[in-house]
Design an enzyme around this catalytic site. Structure first.
Site, PDB file in Angstrom:
ATOM      1  N   HIS A 223       1.009  -1.288   0.005  1.00 60.36           N
ATOM      2  CA  HIS A 223       0.391   0.048  -0.463  1.00 60.36           C
ATOM      3  C   HIS A 223       0.875   1.690   0.565  1.00 60.36           C
ATOM      4  CE1 HIS A 223       0.428  -0.245   4.167  1.00 60.36           C
ATOM      5  NE2 HIS A 223       0.587   0.846   3.908  1.00 60.36           N
TER       6      HIS A 223
HETATM    7  C1  UD1 Z   1      -1.982   5.449   6.366  1.00 55.36           C
HETATM    8  C2  UD1 Z   1      -0.325   5.843   6.758  1.00 55.36           C
HETATM    9  C3  UD1 Z   1       0.365   4.716   6.917  1.00 55.36           C
HETATM   10  C4  UD1 Z   1      -0.369   3.333   7.697  1.00 55.36           C
HETATM   11  C5  UD1 Z   1      -1.545   2.930   6.515  1.00 55.36           C
HETATM   12  C6  UD1 Z   1      -1.654   1.950   6.831  1.00 55.36           C
HETATM   13  C7  UD1 Z   1       0.243   8.312   6.752  1.00 55.36           C
HETATM   14  C8  UD1 Z   1       0.839   9.231   5.839  1.00 55.36           C
HETATM   15  N1  UD1 Z   1      -0.003   7.313   6.174  1.00 55.36           N
HETATM   16  O1  UD1 Z   1      -1.623   4.825   4.569  1.00 55.36           O
HETATM   17  O2  UD1 Z   1       1.523   4.935   7.268  1.00 55.36           O
HETATM   18  O3  UD1 Z   1       0.649   2.101   7.018  1.00 55.36           O
HETATM   19  O4  UD1 Z   1      -2.711   3.969   6.966  1.00 55.36           O
HETATM   20  O5  UD1 Z   1      -3.276   1.722   5.960  1.00 55.36           O
HETATM   21  O6  UD1 Z   1      -0.610   8.551   7.504  1.00 55.36           O
HETATM   22  N2  UD1 Z   1      -8.893   4.745   1.728  1.00 55.36           N
HETATM   23  C9  UD1 Z   1      -9.747   4.210   1.740  1.00 55.36           C
HETATM   24  N3  UD1 Z   1     -10.854   3.792   2.546  1.00 55.36           N
HETATM   25  C10 UD1 Z   1     -10.876   4.419   4.273  1.00 55.36           C
HETATM   26  C11 UD1 Z   1      -8.969   4.512   4.664  1.00 55.36           C
HETATM   27  C12 UD1 Z   1      -8.771   5.095   3.198  1.00 55.36           C
HETATM   28  O7  UD1 Z   1     -10.852   3.940   0.675  1.00 55.36           O
HETATM   29  O8  UD1 Z   1     -10.839   4.264   5.034  1.00 55.36           O
HETATM   30  C13 UD1 Z   1      -8.323   5.240   0.411  1.00 55.36           C
HETATM   31  C14 UD1 Z   1      -8.294   6.567  -0.035  1.00 55.36           C
HETATM   32  O9  UD1 Z   1      -8.568   6.410  -1.129  1.00 55.36           O
HETATM   33  C15 UD1 Z   1      -6.745   7.695   0.109  1.00 55.36           C
HETATM   34  C16 UD1 Z   1      -6.052   6.063   0.575  1.00 55.36           C
HETATM   35  O10 UD1 Z   1      -6.815   4.855   0.948  1.00 55.36           O
HETATM   36  O11 UD1 Z   1      -7.314   8.210  -0.284  1.00 55.36           O
HETATM   37  C17 UD1 Z   1      -5.072   6.594   1.865  1.00 55.36           C
HETATM   38  O12 UD1 Z   1      -5.393   6.870   2.928  1.00 55.36           O
HETATM   39  P1  UD1 Z   1      -4.667   7.323   3.695  1.00 55.36           P
HETATM   40  O13 UD1 Z   1      -4.942   7.417   5.319  1.00 55.36           O
HETATM   41  O14 UD1 Z   1      -4.093   9.225   3.500  1.00 55.36           O
HETATM   42  O15 UD1 Z   1      -3.360   6.843   3.923  1.00 55.36           O
HETATM   43  P2  UD1 Z   1      -3.464   4.997   3.736  1.00 55.36           P
HETATM   44  O16 UD1 Z   1      -2.087   5.020   2.132  1.00 55.36           O
HETATM   45  O17 UD1 Z   1      -4.220   4.167   4.171  1.00 55.36           O
END
Ligand code: UD1
Length: 395
Positions: A223
């Site tokens: 991811h």
């Molecule tokens: C975040 C953390 C990362 C951790 C990961 C675990 C940061 C910078 N990154 O990354 O360190 O390893 O969580 O999962 O804080 N999304 C969904 N549903 C959700 C949440 C996210 O669909 O419930 C999608 C959205 O499109 C979003 C993308 O995932 O834009 C990224 O989510 P985000 O929380 O920004 O970062 P992660 O890649 O999940």
């Protein structure tokens, strides 16, 4: 009776939820057994809303028996500045009204840094769990979050000796560093007895038997932006692992961010999607990577425990595989968990196809260790040590 101290515990994303479970339990235990006259700590749980999908959030609360958050700030997804800023704006209001005695943050996600910054500016002491880790890769957003959070925190709870050394090297006073061990070892110990209830584990074994590999399989998680945000990188990783799946099938619980990227880049044909009926035996390109939606903790640990090896770019999975004795191939050039490389469970392979193939052959030939060599203090008692240290400091 003394007024209880209010401890605000902030969690925003999947890896945070897993780690606050033993902390909340240790606070409860302290109030029930060790506090002399009535509850000594009033925990207030804040969910920032960074993760909001059921399988990235609420399923962890249910399976790990985490109390319902007292508030959900509902910040959701967004750019780094936006997400961090939204947590800061909402949390500043909440903290100003609540005036806690302490704010506890965990790990290295955007919510961690946002909460630490707001608290220190409101002159509330900050405790950071999982302090001192460094990948020395400033292109990782988490590395920035780690460094900045550590430097504004008052209590730095470290999981391993190299974390202590990193903090000392950066000029952090020894009195602020508390080597308590790895709280994720507590989380794994909490969930392991329940893994027999997992429906995913027999399902995955069934897939592996159908593949004729005597039930042997590998696991894959991906991811990190550095692996999934560029088509050529994501395609390279998936096609390399798809080739390797000729030897053992690969189970791939896919993070929603990665699902989105796979669809954007048109890479679906390399995966057999197991949420579609009828179950495919292979992907359209002939590989045996079986994609499933992101799993809850119970299922993930049950499936990881039964795997021959795991390919990952997650920090948590590097720790969990070390705890469970499962060989881990890390699809990054650097890691903040060097202790897992030192203890022999983790191989850093990066994104290069040849390195991944070599690591795969080496990991597959390693015996699955029933009694893995664990780093010091990865013993399931970190949360108790944290609560004990915070209570001692408050005396
Ligand atoms: C975040 C953390 C990362 C951790 C990961 C675990 C940061 C910078 N990154 O990354 O360190 O390893 O969580 O999962 O804080 N999304 C969904 N549903 C959700 C949440 C996210 O669909 O419930 C999608 C959205 O499109 C979003 C993308 O995932 O834009 C990224 O989510 P985000 O929380 O920004 O970062 P992660 O890649 O999940």
């Amino acid at each position: 009776m003394k007024t209880p101290s209010t401890w605000l515990v902030v969690a925003g994303a999947r890896p945070n939820f897993v780690k606050i479970a033993p902390l909340m339990k240790a606070i409860r235990r302290y109030n029930d057994h060790d506090a002399l006259s009535g509850p000594a700590v009033r925990p207030v749980l804040v969910h920032t809303g960074q993760h909001y999908d059921r399988n990235l959030s609420s399923v962890f609360f249910e399976e790990l028996d985490i109390p319902r958050p007292d508030v959900n700030l509902g910040v959701g997804s967004g750019g780094h500045g936006q997400q961090t800023g939204m947590v800061m704006i909402a949390l500043e209001k909440f903290i100003s009204a609540e005036r806690p005695d302490l704010v506890i943050v965990v790990g290295d996600v955007n919510s961690t840094l946002a909460a630490a910054l707001v608290s220190v500016k409101l002159a509330i002491p900050v405790a950071h769990i999982e302090a001192g880790l460094r990948s020395f890769d400033r292109t990782m957003p988490e590395e920035i979050n780690r460094v900045l959070t550590d430097h504004v925190s008052d209590y730095l709870f470290t999981p391993c000796e190299d974390a202590d050394r990193n903090l000392l090297r950066e000029g952090i006073a020894r009195e602020r560093i508390f080597p308590v061990g790895n709280i994720l070892a507590d989380s794994v110990a909490m969930i392991l007895p329940k893994t027999s209830q997992s429906a995913a584990a027999p399902f995955v074994s069934g897939i592996a038997r159908r593949c004729g590999t005597e039930g042997r399989y590998a696991l894959l998680t991906l991811h990190r932006p550095s692996n999934v945000d560029r088509k050529e990188v994501l395609e390279g990783l998936i096609t390399t692992i798809s080739d390797l799946s000729a030897r053992v099938p690969v189970i791939f619980p896919v993070h929603p961010r990665t699902v989105k990227q796979i669809r954007t880049f048109g890479l679906e044909e390399h995966l057999a999607w197991l949420d579609e009926e009828p179950l495919a035996a292979r992907s359209k390109t002939g590989g045996r990577i079986f994609a499933v939606p992101a799993m809850g903790y119970l299922d993930f640990i049950a499936v990881l425990r039964g795997a021959d090896l795991v390919f990952t770019d997650s920090g948590g999975v590097q720790e969990e595989s070390a705890l469970l004795g499962v060989p881990c191939i890390t699809l990054r050039d650097r890691t903040e968990w060097t202790v897992t490389v030192d203890c022999g469970s983790n191989i850093l392979a990066g994104q290069d196809a040849e390195s991944i193939r070599t690591a795969f052959s080496s990991a597959l030939s390693r015996p699955h260790r029933q009694d893995p060599r664990r780093p010091a203090l990865w013993d399931g008692s970190a949360a108790e040590r944290i609560v004990g240290a915070l209570k001692d400091a408050a005396r």
